[in-house]
Design a protein around this motif. Structure first.
Motif, mmCIF file in Angstrom:
data_model
loop_
_atom_site.group_PDB
_atom_site.id
_atom_site.type_symbol
_atom_site.label_atom_id
_atom_site.label_comp_id
_atom_site.label_asym_id
_atom_site.label_seq_id
_atom_site.Cartn_x
_atom_site.Cartn_y
_atom_site.Cartn_z
ATOM 1 N N ARG A 45 59.876 -64.095 -63.798
ATOM 2 C CA ARG A 45 60.608 -62.844 -63.939
ATOM 3 C C ARG A 45 59.566 -61.739 -63.827
ATOM 4 N NH1 ARG A 45 63.970 -60.628 -69.196
ATOM 5 N NH2 ARG A 45 64.566 -58.649 -68.212
ATOM 6 N N VAL A 46 59.858 -60.726 -63.014
ATOM 7 C CA VAL A 46 58.908 -59.633 -62.802
ATOM 8 C C VAL A 46 59.586 -58.298 -63.091
ATOM 9 C CG1 VAL A 46 57.507 -60.910 -61.132
ATOM 10 C CG2 VAL A 46 59.416 -59.524 -60.319
ATOM 11 N N ASP A 47 58.757 -57.260 -63.206
ATOM 12 C CA ASP A 47 59.298 -55.928 -63.483
ATOM 13 C C ASP A 47 59.428 -55.112 -62.195
ATOM 14 O OD1 ASP A 47 56.744 -54.945 -62.865
ATOM 15 O OD2 ASP A 47 56.223 -54.518 -64.949
ATOM 16 N N ALA A 48 59.759 -53.848 -62.335
ATOM 17 C CA ALA A 48 59.966 -52.968 -61.181
ATOM 18 C C ALA A 48 58.693 -52.713 -60.389
ATOM 19 C CB ALA A 48 60.570 -51.642 -61.646
ATOM 20 N N HIS A 49 57.548 -53.114 -60.948
ATOM 21 C CA HIS A 49 56.261 -52.976 -60.250
ATOM 22 C C HIS A 49 55.733 -54.329 -59.800
ATOM 23 C CE1 HIS A 49 56.187 -48.761 -61.362
ATOM 24 N NE2 HIS A 49 56.501 -49.119 -62.592
ATOM 25 N N ASP A 50 56.566 -55.357 -59.847
ATOM 26 C CA ASP A 50 56.230 -56.728 -59.434
ATOM 27 C C ASP A 50 55.163 -57.367 -60.326
ATOM 28 O OD1 ASP A 50 56.527 -59.035 -57.938
ATOM 29 O OD2 ASP A 50 55.247 -58.371 -56.292
ATOM 30 N N ARG A 51 55.162 -56.998 -61.594
ATOM 31 C CA ARG A 51 54.253 -57.611 -62.558
ATOM 32 C C ARG A 51 55.013 -58.681 -63.336
ATOM 33 N NH1 ARG A 51 52.464 -51.752 -64.352
ATOM 34 N NH2 ARG A 51 54.547 -51.953 -65.192
ATOM 35 N N VAL A 52 54.363 -59.809 -63.566
ATOM 36 C CA VAL A 52 55.001 -60.950 -64.222
ATOM 37 C C VAL A 52 55.293 -60.638 -65.690
ATOM 38 C CG1 VAL A 52 54.740 -63.368 -64.874
ATOM 39 C CG2 VAL A 52 53.900 -62.581 -62.644
ATOM 40 N N LEU A 53 56.539 -60.922 -66.084
ATOM 41 C CA LEU A 53 56.970 -60.759 -67.471
ATOM 42 C C LEU A 53 57.083 -62.097 -68.186
ATOM 43 C CD1 LEU A 53 59.854 -58.166 -66.880
ATOM 44 C CD2 LEU A 53 57.526 -57.698 -67.693
ATOM 45 N N GLY A 54 57.358 -63.153 -67.442
ATOM 46 C CA GLY A 54 57.530 -64.465 -68.049
ATOM 47 C C GLY A 54 58.163 -65.426 -67.062
ATOM 48 N N VAL A 55 58.419 -66.632 -67.531
ATOM 49 C CA VAL A 55 59.014 -67.681 -66.702
ATOM 50 C C VAL A 55 60.453 -67.896 -67.150
ATOM 51 C CG1 VAL A 55 58.880 -70.128 -66.074
ATOM 52 C CG2 VAL A 55 56.772 -68.779 -66.323
ATOM 53 N N VAL A 56 61.361 -67.942 -66.162
ATOM 54 C CA VAL A 56 62.785 -68.149 -66.425
ATOM 55 C C VAL A 56 63.342 -69.105 -65.371
ATOM 56 C CG1 VAL A 56 63.081 -65.858 -67.466
ATOM 57 C CG2 VAL A 56 63.486 -66.155 -65.014
ATOM 58 N N SER A 57 64.525 -69.597 -65.604
ATOM 59 C CA SER A 57 65.167 -70.412 -64.568
ATOM 60 C C SER A 57 65.714 -69.467 -63.506
ATOM 61 C CB SER A 57 66.294 -71.262 -65.159
ATOM 62 O OG SER A 57 67.428 -70.472 -65.430
ATOM 63 N N ARG A 58 65.754 -69.939 -62.287
ATOM 64 C CA ARG A 58 66.289 -69.105 -61.208
ATOM 65 C C ARG A 58 67.752 -68.787 -61.482
ATOM 66 N NH1 ARG A 58 66.783 -70.101 -54.721
ATOM 67 N NH2 ARG A 58 67.314 -67.949 -54.234
ATOM 68 N N ARG A 59 68.478 -69.749 -61.991
ATOM 69 C CA ARG A 59 69.894 -69.542 -62.309
ATOM 70 C C ARG A 59 70.056 -68.379 -63.293
ATOM 71 N NH1 ARG A 59 71.819 -74.690 -64.005
ATOM 72 N NH2 ARG A 59 71.870 -75.073 -61.781
ATOM 73 N N ASP A 60 69.231 -68.351 -64.346
ATOM 74 C CA ASP A 60 69.292 -67.249 -65.314
ATOM 75 C C ASP A 60 68.906 -65.922 -64.670
ATOM 76 O OD1 ASP A 60 70.126 -68.990 -67.284
ATOM 77 O OD2 ASP A 60 68.170 -69.112 -68.276
ATOM 78 N N ALA A 61 67.876 -65.944 -63.816
ATOM 79 C CA ALA A 61 67.434 -64.709 -63.150
ATOM 80 C C ALA A 61 68.569 -64.116 -62.319
ATOM 81 C CB ALA A 61 66.214 -64.983 -62.280
ATOM 82 N N VAL A 62 69.268 -64.951 -61.579
ATOM 83 C CA VAL A 62 70.374 -64.474 -60.749
ATOM 84 C C VAL A 62 71.530 -64.016 -61.631
ATOM 85 C CG1 VAL A 62 72.123 -65.196 -59.063
ATOM 86 C CG2 VAL A 62 69.719 -65.834 -58.739
ATOM 87 N N ARG A 63 71.895 -64.835 -62.616
ATOM 88 C CA ARG A 63 73.037 -64.503 -63.490
ATOM 89 C C ARG A 63 72.806 -63.199 -64.253
ATOM 90 N NH1 ARG A 63 73.283 -68.794 -66.870
ATOM 91 N NH2 ARG A 63 72.064 -67.675 -68.400
ATOM 92 N N GLU A 64 71.593 -63.014 -64.758
ATOM 93 C CA GLU A 64 71.271 -61.840 -65.582
ATOM 94 C C GLU A 64 70.822 -60.627 -64.769
ATOM 95 O OE1 GLU A 64 71.929 -61.749 -68.774
ATOM 96 O OE2 GLU A 64 72.518 -63.854 -68.826
ATOM 97 N N GLY A 65 70.589 -60.824 -63.455
ATOM 98 C CA GLY A 65 70.119 -59.719 -62.627
ATOM 99 C C GLY A 65 68.655 -59.386 -62.858
ATOM 100 N N TRP A 66 67.881 -60.377 -63.317
ATOM 101 C CA TRP A 66 66.450 -60.159 -63.551
ATOM 102 C C TRP A 66 65.693 -60.227 -62.228
ATOM 103 C CZ3 TRP A 66 66.459 -64.417 -67.798
ATOM 104 C CH2 TRP A 66 67.001 -63.908 -68.980
#
Length: 172
Positions: A7-28
């Motif tokens: 999971r990254v921020d608006a500047h493409d910096r890493v925030l942590g590790v998540v499942s792709r499914r969660d990233a898509v579902r949550e809009g991360w």
């Protein structure tokens, strides 16, 4: 098990590790790497996604790619997906990245390119059809065929920056 992405921020910096499914579902935000493939004549590779795919089945696509795994660069993700989907192992060059809001969820899209002399054995579970189109032909079909949400923007940005870029390495 679902694939893990960063999971990254608006500047493409890493925030942590998540499942792709969660990233898509949550809009991360997360990272996706794609490669625009050209042949020695400068034609663009276009492919149609397989019917059984969960994301954009039967849509045409300009870039070959997918989500970047944990610790994987845009180039590594694009090269891996090129091998998995089209049976081609090639050196790819990152040309630009942008924050894409198209598709299923927002993501950073790293666009790479490569010159390919030929295509290997496309995986029929991923690719239903592929072919080489000139720039003019691609402009026409982008208006007529159903493409994935990112394809139009990838093409426009690629053409805008391509004139100022060195040629990608040729994979012979």
């Amino acid at each position: 098990m679902d694939e893990l992405v960063e999971r990254v921020d608006a500047h493409d910096r890493v925030l942590g590790v998540v499942s792709r499914r969660d990233a898509v579902r949550e809009g991360w935000l997360h990272r996706v790497g794609v490669v625009v493939c050209r042949d020695r004549q400068g034609r663009f590779l276009v492919h149609r996604r397989a019917e059984q795919l969960s994301r954009f089945p039967r849509h045409y696509e300009l870039g070959v790619g997918g989500a970047a795994g944990v610790g994987e660069s845009y180039e590594q993700a694009a090269a891996r997906e090129l091998g998995e989907e089209l049976g081609v192992w090639a050196t790819v060059c990152l040309r630009f990245k942008f924050l894409s809001r198209g598709g299923l969820s927002p993501h950073w899209l790293g666009v790479c390119d490569a010159v390919l002399p030929e295509i290997g054995a496309a995986d029929p579970r991923e690719v239903a059809w592929h072919g080489w189109l000139t720039e003019s032909e691609l402009r026409q079909v982008l208006q007529r065929w159903t493409f994935t949400p990112d394809s139009q923007e990838i093409f426009g940005r690629y053409l805008a920056c391509h004139a100022d870029l060195p040629s990608p390495p040729e994979n012979i």
